[in-house]
Design an enzyme around this catalytic site. Structure first.
Site, mmCIF file in Angstrom:
data_model
loop_
_atom_site.group_PDB
_atom_site.id
_atom_site.type_symbol
_atom_site.label_atom_id
_atom_site.label_comp_id
_atom_site.label_asym_id
_atom_site.label_seq_id
_atom_site.Cartn_x
_atom_site.Cartn_y
_atom_site.Cartn_z
ATOM 1 N N GLU A 162 40.014 30.088 43.574
ATOM 2 C CA GLU A 162 40.756 31.448 43.572
ATOM 3 C C GLU A 162 39.671 32.150 42.757
ATOM 4 O O GLU A 162 39.417 33.361 42.923
ATOM 5 C CB GLU A 162 41.765 31.420 42.319
ATOM 6 C CG GLU A 162 42.546 32.627 41.754
ATOM 7 C CD GLU A 162 43.199 33.461 42.893
ATOM 8 O OE1 GLU A 162 43.404 34.527 42.573
ATOM 9 O OE2 GLU A 162 43.337 33.060 43.965
ATOM 10 N N THR A 185 40.739 42.185 44.363
ATOM 11 C CA THR A 185 40.961 41.669 43.038
ATOM 12 C C THR A 185 39.806 41.959 41.999
ATOM 13 O O THR A 185 40.020 42.416 40.798
ATOM 14 C CB THR A 185 41.413 40.123 42.841
ATOM 15 O OG1 THR A 185 42.329 39.849 43.711
ATOM 16 C CG2 THR A 185 41.689 39.790 41.443
#
Length: 306
Positions: free
Chosen positions: A128, A181
């Site tokens: 991630e 993100t």
């Protein structure tokens, strides 16, 4: 068993006042992945269908989390990974998390389950971080544990499972624009006022209590983000209009899913969730932006074998 096919679900992270610590798992929407043992040592991405993703393991989110587990385990064989990507990267519903979680979950099954869910989350964090440029687990934990999860700490990693009211449903709208993100994190303030912080942790504590006690009205009064939403909402076209219409249609609350552009609403009951879906559809139907909407019960099981 030498091969396994899994379903790795989409998730909603941040959940209004729960920035970087609270998330929940969605049903029916997710990636499918195939993990298989191979005589050749190492981690190999052999197929990626749906979106153009790197095939090099060290550049692929699924590959990076898999490499973290592989280096810890050091088996005398390798793994091949097929990714059937159904969650659009940059959509805000845990696309990178699904990849990171899927590879380590599948490997763990083929290895005889040597690692628990917290340890799997720790490996998945490494993947991630490739996508978001920092380590966080609010998307990963609900995909692995299911339901609502609270990431109490990262070092050491501690994940708490939060009860899910039986009749709680999510409505998701995904405007088909992309928000990275890392970029969405870059616009956030480094410091916030004490008053905003007090408001935020009051809402957060109340939300957790509402989930524990099935108090839908307390959940409604708590789903407010005083810190993140004012900044990130500027990246999402018509966010204000969607929020107003969702609340008018009876949503308990609404917020940005992850870093956006997807927007989530929570409702008591599927009929109410469908009403919210109809209301927010009307907002984007008047624009030239393509979008998808769906209603989901909270998925209490998380990632699973197909």
């Amino acid at each position: 068993m030498n091969e396994i096919k899994i379903f790795s679900p989409a998730t909603v992270a941040n959940v209004a006042c729960g920035f970087d610590v609270l998330g929940f798992c969605l049903d029916h929407v997710g990636d499918e992945m195939v993990i298989r043992k191979t005589d050749k040592k190492g981690i190999f991405i052999t197929k990626s269908i749906g979106f153009d993703l790197p095939m090099e393991a060290e550049l692929n989110v699924a590959g990076v989390s898999a490499l973290a587990m592989y280096e810890a385990t050091r088996p005398d064989f390798g793994f091949e990974i097929e990714i059937h990507k159904k969650i659009k990267p940059g959509s805000g519903i845990g696309s990178s998390a699904a990849s990171a979680v899927g590879s380590v979950f599948g490997m763990n099954e083929l290895l005889g389950r040597p690692y628990n869910k917290t340890e799997l989350t720790q490996f998945a964090i490494k993947g991630e971080a490739l996508a978001s440029k920092c380590e966080h687990a609010d998307n990963l934990a609900p995909a692995i544990f299911g339901g609502f999860t609270l990431v109490k700490s990262l070092k050491p990693l501690e994940v708490l499972q939060i009860p899910v009211p039986d009749n709680l449903y999510a409505t998701i709208i995904h405007p088909k624009i992309e928000i990275k993100t890392a970029e969405a994190r870059a616009i956030l303030p480094k410091e916030v006022s004490l008053q905003k912080a007090i408001t935020q942790w009051s809402n957060f504590g109340s939300l957790i209590h509402g989930l524990h006690t099935n108090d839908y009205q307390l959940i409604k009064r708590s789903l407010h983000d005083a810190i993140i939403e004012p900044h990130r909402s500027k990246l999402i076209p018509y966010y204000g209009e969607v929020k107003n219409e969702a609340l008018k249609a009876g949503a308990l609350g609404i917020g940005i899913s992850g870093s956006g552009p997807s927007i989530f609403s929570l409702s008591e009951g599927i009929e109410q969730a469908e009403n919210v879906k109809d209301a927010i559809n009307k907002v984007y139907s008047k624009t030239n932006i393509e979008f998808d909407t769906f209603v989901s019960k909270i998925n209490i099981d998380g990632i699973k074998i197909i």
